[in-house]
Design an enzyme around this catalytic site. Sequence first.
Site, short mmCIF file in Angstrom:
data_model
loop_
_atom_site.label_atom_id
_atom_site.label_comp_id
_atom_site.label_asym_id
_atom_site.label_seq_id
_atom_site.Cartn_x
_atom_site.Cartn_y
_atom_site.Cartn_z
N CYS A 159 8.73 9.79 -6.17
CA CYS A 159 7.70 10.68 -6.72
C CYS A 159 7.57 11.97 -5.92
O CYS A 159 6.96 12.93 -6.38
CB CYS A 159 6.35 9.96 -6.76
SG CYS A 159 5.78 9.35 -5.16
N GLY A 209 5.86 4.15 5.25
CA GLY A 209 7.07 3.34 5.37
C GLY A 209 7.74 3.02 4.05
O GLY A 209 8.83 2.44 4.05
N GLN A 210 7.14 3.38 2.93
CA GLN A 210 7.71 3.02 1.64
C GLN A 210 9.06 3.68 1.40
O GLN A 210 9.91 3.15 0.69
CB GLN A 210 6.74 3.41 0.52
CG GLN A 210 7.18 2.86 -0.84
CD GLN A 210 6.25 3.29 -1.95
OE1 GLN A 210 5.36 4.09 -1.73
NE2 GLN A 210 6.46 2.76 -3.13
N GLY A 234 6.17 -2.35 -10.94
CA GLY A 234 7.28 -2.02 -10.06
C GLY A 234 6.88 -2.04 -8.59
O GLY A 234 5.82 -2.56 -8.22
#
Length: 452
Positions: free
Chosen positions: A50, A115-116, A191
């Site tokens: 994103c 951290g994603q 998701g």
Amino acid sequence: MSLLVVGLSHRSAPVALLERVTVSGDALEKLLHGVSQSEHVAEALVVSTCNRVEVYADVDRFHGGVTAISDLLSAHSGMPQEQLGRHLYVHYEDRAVQHLFNVTCGLDSMVVGEGQILGQFRSALRLAQNQGTAGSSLNELAQHALRVGKRAHTDTDIDRAGASLVGVGLTLAERVIGPIAGRRALVVGAGSMSALSAATLSRAGVTDIVIANRTHARAVRLAETVGGRAAHLADLPAELAQADLVISCVGAGSRAVTAEMVMAAMETREPGGLFLLDLALPHDIDPGVRAIPGVTLVDLESMQQAGLGEGTGDGGHAEAITAVKRIIAEEVTAYLDSERAAKVTPTVVALRSKAAQVVEAEIGRLMSRLPTLDARMRDEVTQTVRRVVDKLLHEPTVRVKQLATSPGGDHYAEALRELFDLDPKAPDAVSGIELATLEADRRESDGRGAEQ
């Protein structure tokens, strides 16, 4: 071959433009293959989140690679090259490696330290591997980048430098509707971002969580992890009427939540505000809901405009950020040194192979002249000659590997080929040898050095 990065992110482009360029599903695979099939590209990997769309490529021509990738991004987004080009950034070789390490460590994220991105980059690598567009060069670099990111989060407090986008969004929600513990939340999508949202809500004390998704089975699985319940997308109007907080993370290109849905929900729900958090690109929630009384919509664009997350950790966690930058500097140096040393390895192995051939030929000639030598003497003479040659080669081959890590180090490999009259094609042939064989050769070489 050299590493090239061409991309755009929240730092270089407005969210509205990112929304047009972002790619997923079949479109992502199409872009990936388009890049990998370009004339000057040997390997390719695409990171699309994103907050960024970046193409990592192993190229043999800088300008050719930049042009090909830029044209593909332009064609995919339907934006003229002149318009898109103003927002693209390009990194090459050493700077490209440093940029990638900054990304996997979370320093280039909208929320510093999140951290994603590690999971997102891992998914991008897995796709490139499955599609056959990532070869040995990108695989090795990507694995190193993942290790650097993990080290940054393990060895420093960078995780505390900024909450995740979900955390930032929930902080905003509490400013609008008050404490969210005990409230009812609706998560649209099932998701990875939806899973993160559901887990964050659960940790914040939200006990009534509904997961709505097109594939109901996935909604059921995610709901079970947080003790919530699943719903179909067709149930959204009814679920909106019951929710206090909505997080949408589908990004399918169509409006999952329309203004009409929200309007109907506000007419039937109990008094109180409704907070909507849109974390998808393309956007899931119709921006027209902002005109509905009692409704607050926060999306990536409004977060970007408000500067939320950009400097979340720059103040109170400057030490953590400095520590991560130090780690990145160390790891970039280590990676580049390793790459330069690896480039000279085929030449070193080719030299050792030629020396071995010379030894075998001379031993054969000697034995034909001394047919009366017994087996024990033959072995002793053979081993002695081999040790002499190995010891003579040990120092220059070790030294050339060390020198190869310095700027311009590839010239030492060229000098070695010239001095020993190596076949120019020999190093290329050697580069196909399994890494295990090369590593064994290195250990053997190091062992001989210890004996001297």
